[in-house]
Design a protein around this motif. Sequence first.
Motif, mmCIF file in Angstrom:
data_model
loop_
_atom_site.group_PDB
_atom_site.id
_atom_site.type_symbol
_atom_site.label_atom_id
_atom_site.label_comp_id
_atom_site.label_asym_id
_atom_site.label_seq_id
_atom_site.Cartn_x
_atom_site.Cartn_y
_atom_site.Cartn_z
ATOM 1 N N ARG A 17 0.841 -1.202 0.000
ATOM 2 C CA ARG A 17 0.000 0.000 0.000
ATOM 3 C C ARG A 17 0.874 1.250 0.000
ATOM 4 N NH1 ARG A 17 -3.385 -1.414 3.605
ATOM 5 N NH2 ARG A 17 -2.146 -0.739 5.383
ATOM 6 N N ALA A 18 1.897 1.281 0.836
ATOM 7 C CA ALA A 18 2.773 2.451 0.927
ATOM 8 C C ALA A 18 3.519 2.669 -0.389
ATOM 9 C CB ALA A 18 3.760 2.288 2.077
ATOM 10 N N ARG A 19 4.010 1.603 -0.995
ATOM 11 C CA ARG A 19 4.725 1.718 -2.274
ATOM 12 C C ARG A 19 3.790 2.235 -3.360
ATOM 13 N NH1 ARG A 19 8.962 -0.736 -5.243
ATOM 14 N NH2 ARG A 19 10.174 -0.424 -3.361
ATOM 15 N N THR A 20 2.585 1.695 -3.429
ATOM 16 C CA THR A 20 1.624 2.129 -4.432
ATOM 17 C C THR A 20 1.271 3.598 -4.226
ATOM 18 O OG1 THR A 20 0.733 -0.123 -4.517
ATOM 19 C CG2 THR A 20 -0.633 1.635 -5.461
ATOM 20 N N GLU A 21 1.037 3.976 -2.981
ATOM 21 C CA GLU A 21 0.734 5.372 -2.673
ATOM 22 C C GLU A 21 1.899 6.285 -3.051
ATOM 23 O OE1 GLU A 21 -1.259 7.987 0.915
ATOM 24 O OE2 GLU A 21 -0.615 5.932 1.320
ATOM 25 N N GLU A 22 3.119 5.828 -2.798
ATOM 26 C CA GLU A 22 4.311 6.611 -3.161
ATOM 27 C C GLU A 22 4.357 6.870 -4.667
ATOM 28 O OE1 GLU A 22 9.200 6.180 -3.063
ATOM 29 O OE2 GLU A 22 7.954 4.397 -2.790
ATOM 30 N N VAL A 23 4.114 5.840 -5.459
ATOM 31 C CA VAL A 23 4.165 5.979 -6.916
ATOM 32 C C VAL A 23 3.047 6.895 -7.410
ATOM 33 C CG1 VAL A 23 3.912 4.726 -9.106
ATOM 34 C CG2 VAL A 23 5.373 3.791 -7.287
ATOM 35 N N LEU A 24 1.840 6.693 -6.911
ATOM 36 C CA LEU A 24 0.715 7.540 -7.339
ATOM 37 C C LEU A 24 0.940 8.994 -6.936
ATOM 38 C CD1 LEU A 24 -2.250 5.134 -6.494
ATOM 39 C CD2 LEU A 24 -1.193 5.536 -8.736
ATOM 40 N N ALA A 25 1.474 9.211 -5.746
ATOM 41 C CA ALA A 25 1.761 10.577 -5.286
ATOM 42 C C ALA A 25 2.862 11.209 -6.136
ATOM 43 C CB ALA A 25 2.157 10.570 -3.808
ATOM 44 N N PRO A 93 8.680 -5.699 -9.070
ATOM 45 C CA PRO A 93 8.559 -6.525 -7.851
ATOM 46 C C PRO A 93 8.551 -5.642 -6.606
ATOM 47 C CG PRO A 93 10.249 -7.406 -9.306
ATOM 48 C CD PRO A 93 9.865 -6.056 -9.847
ATOM 49 N N TRP A 94 7.802 -6.054 -5.605
ATOM 50 C CA TRP A 94 7.679 -5.267 -4.381
ATOM 51 C C TRP A 94 9.031 -5.007 -3.727
ATOM 52 C CZ3 TRP A 94 3.651 -2.571 -4.496
ATOM 53 C CH2 TRP A 94 2.436 -3.074 -4.929
ATOM 54 N N GLY A 95 9.955 -5.928 -3.850
ATOM 55 C CA GLY A 95 11.246 -5.757 -3.206
ATOM 56 C C GLY A 95 12.271 -4.980 -4.026
ATOM 57 N N SER A 96 11.894 -4.576 -5.230
ATOM 58 C CA SER A 96 12.822 -3.846 -6.102
ATOM 59 C C SER A 96 12.536 -2.349 -6.061
ATOM 60 C CB SER A 96 12.669 -4.315 -7.550
ATOM 61 O OG SER A 96 13.015 -5.660 -7.670
ATOM 62 N N PRO A 97 13.562 -1.534 -6.306
ATOM 63 C CA PRO A 97 13.325 -0.094 -6.368
ATOM 64 C C PRO A 97 12.514 0.273 -7.602
ATOM 65 C CG PRO A 97 15.630 -0.597 -6.837
ATOM 66 C CD PRO A 97 14.971 -1.887 -6.462
ATOM 67 N N VAL A 98 11.789 1.366 -7.500
ATOM 68 C CA VAL A 98 11.016 1.870 -8.637
ATOM 69 C C VAL A 98 11.943 2.729 -9.487
ATOM 70 C CG1 VAL A 98 9.086 3.339 -9.343
ATOM 71 C CG2 VAL A 98 8.856 1.850 -7.339
ATOM 72 N N ASP A 99 11.971 2.456 -10.785
ATOM 73 C CA ASP A 99 12.744 3.264 -11.721
ATOM 74 C C ASP A 99 11.867 4.444 -12.142
ATOM 75 O OD1 ASP A 99 14.144 4.406 -13.814
ATOM 76 O OD2 ASP A 99 14.708 2.493 -14.719
ATOM 77 N N PHE A 100 11.913 5.515 -11.349
ATOM 78 C CA PHE A 100 11.070 6.673 -11.617
ATOM 79 C C PHE A 100 11.439 7.355 -12.934
ATOM 80 C CE2 PHE A 100 10.290 6.214 -7.052
ATOM 81 C CZ PHE A 100 8.904 6.309 -7.034
#
Length: 123
Positions: A17-25, A93-100
């Motif tokens: 949830r926190a990761r998804t919220e981070e990306v959407l934000a 993957p949840w454990g990988s960093p997001v390539d913004f």
Amino acid sequence: MEVFAKYLARIDNPEHRARTEEVLAWVTKKFPNLAPKLAWNQPMFTDHDTFIIGFSVSKRHLAVAPERAGMQHFSDEIVQSGYDHTNELVRIPWGSPVDFSLLEKFIEFNILDKADCPTFWRK
């Protein structure tokens, strides 16, 4: 982000949830002209009522969907990122960093490429 509040609340795993919220934000802040929308039970962003990028959550990853044209245009970068992918989406993957930077490329490409697109999806 209020548009996505109910969607986010349904994600059981607090880290997901926190990761998804981070990306959407991040998308909301980086591209304030895009309209957040929940459609087909998926968070997405549109520009002049045309699809720009969408996201979905699964047990193992956050999926990013920039439409097939975005996937084809950035196929080399997607392979270099190491993310698993299909013709339609990238799996982070949840454990990988997001390539913004890759997300930014998808979004900027779709905004420019679909500037005159009168439909939600490319034809």
